[in-house]
Design an enzyme around this catalytic site. Structure first.
Site, mmCIF file in Angstrom:
data_model
loop_
_atom_site.group_PDB
_atom_site.id
_atom_site.type_symbol
_atom_site.label_atom_id
_atom_site.label_comp_id
_atom_site.label_asym_id
_atom_site.label_seq_id
_atom_site.Cartn_x
_atom_site.Cartn_y
_atom_site.Cartn_z
ATOM 1 C CB SER A 1 -0.903 0.027 1.240
ATOM 2 O OG SER A 1 -1.795 -1.054 1.238
HETATM 3 N N1 SAH Z 1 -0.922 -4.348 3.989
HETATM 4 C C1 SAH Z 1 -0.359 -4.844 2.751
HETATM 5 C C2 SAH Z 1 -1.372 -4.675 1.644
HETATM 6 C C3 SAH Z 1 -1.205 -5.687 0.586
HETATM 7 S S1 SAH Z 1 -2.450 -5.599 -0.674
HETATM 8 C C4 SAH Z 1 0.927 -4.144 2.390
HETATM 9 O O1 SAH Z 1 0.995 -2.925 2.536
HETATM 10 O O2 SAH Z 1 1.852 -4.792 1.904
HETATM 11 C C5 SAH Z 1 -3.771 -6.551 0.034
HETATM 12 C C6 SAH Z 1 -3.463 -7.972 0.393
HETATM 13 O O3 SAH Z 1 -4.705 -8.582 0.773
HETATM 14 C C7 SAH Z 1 -2.897 -8.820 -0.731
HETATM 15 O O4 SAH Z 1 -1.676 -9.369 -0.314
HETATM 16 C C8 SAH Z 1 -3.959 -9.888 -0.958
HETATM 17 O O5 SAH Z 1 -3.430 -11.153 -1.315
HETATM 18 C C9 SAH Z 1 -4.642 -9.938 0.394
HETATM 19 N N2 SAH Z 1 -6.013 -10.476 0.398
HETATM 20 C C10 SAH Z 1 -6.999 -10.298 -0.518
HETATM 21 N N3 SAH Z 1 -8.110 -10.954 -0.145
HETATM 22 C C11 SAH Z 1 -7.827 -11.575 1.031
HETATM 23 C C12 SAH Z 1 -8.567 -12.423 1.910
HETATM 24 N N4 SAH Z 1 -9.825 -12.782 1.656
HETATM 25 N N5 SAH Z 1 -7.954 -12.860 3.023
HETATM 26 C C13 SAH Z 1 -6.665 -12.521 3.310
HETATM 27 N N6 SAH Z 1 -5.923 -11.731 2.515
HETATM 28 C C14 SAH Z 1 -6.484 -11.267 1.391
#
Ligand code: SAH
Length: 213
Positions: free
Chosen positions: A64
């Site tokens: 993010s």
């Molecule tokens: N906080 C993270 C954001 C990553 S993007 C950072 O800054 O690195 C969002 C993440 O949510 C992705 O890695 C994706 O695989 C995960 N995601 C999407 N749907 C999900 C679900 N149902 N359960 C767990 N993770 C999920």
């Protein structure tokens, strides 16, 4: 890769940018100033790590934007010792920020590659979340509920009922809701049955996916 004084200087600059964009929570700013974001990204992006931008990570996901991490963290109002459930561990960067805010962090990721990465990277850098889980965040973690705070870092199509049920009374959940772009929603649990809902602007996240898609 290491954390050099050059990186630290770039982080201070990033913190100043976030202040200008309206982030006021000093603890959040100090956490962003401390976490080496470049060590949560591919080495190819190292020189860009302190730009206020989202970047690709493994499994077609993104780390993010720092402003988004700061905005969500500020809205969450984490207090020392609270239990916080994060959905979407991704790179683990936001997880690290939450641990620095003094939370007992439980974080769920549905991409195994990212789960493995954060399992290795967070302890290596000295961050100790309570639990990293490989699984579907739509279900939450009922065995560790209730949570004082819940933070969703992927775009959901609605506020999942299972997560509302796992929020402590008086607790706060921050979740981006919508297809394409998302509205940042804050849900405050007033009582067992009542929730207050607030909207806090438009953002863009990768989608929150279920087991079926
Ligand atoms: N906080 C993270 C954001 C990553 S993007 C950072 O800054 O690195 C969002 C993440 O949510 C992705 O890695 C994706 O695989 C995960 N995601 C999407 N749907 C999900 C679900 N149902 N359960 C767990 N993770 C999920």
């Amino acid at each position: 890769m290491i954390d050099s004084t050059k990186h630290q200087g770039m982080r201070r600059h990033l913190v100043e940018q976030l202040r200008k964009k309206g982030i006021t929570d000093e603890e959040v700013l100090s956490a962003i100033g401390s976490v080496p974001r470049h060590l949560f990204m591919d080495s190819g992006f190292e020189s860009h790590a302190y730009q206020d931008k989202a970047f690709p990570i493994a499994a077609e996901q993104t780390i993010s934007q720092p402003y988004t991490v700061a905005f969500q963290s500020q809205l969450l109002q984490v207090e020392q010792g609270q239990s916080v459930l994060e959905i979407g561990t991704g790179s683990g960067y936001q997880t690290a920020v939450l641990t620095l805010l003094g939370a007992d962090v439980y974080s769920i990721e549905r991409q195994h590659q990212l789960y493995r990465y954060s399992m290795r990277q967070l302890p290596k850098l000295g961050y100790r979340p309570k639990k990293l889980v490989f699984g579907d965040g739509y279900k939450g973690l009922p065995e560790f509920a209730p949570f004082d705070r819940i933070l969703v870092t992927a775009g959901a199509t609605e506020v999942p009922k299972a997560l509302l049920n796992q929020l402590a009374i008086g607790g706060r959940m921050v979740i981006p809701v919508g297809a394409g772009t998302q509205e940042m929603i804050l849900m405050v649990r007033i009582s067992a049955k009542e929730f207050e809902k607030q909207k806090h602007g438009t953002f863009r996240f990768v989608p929150m996916l279920t087991d079926k898609n």
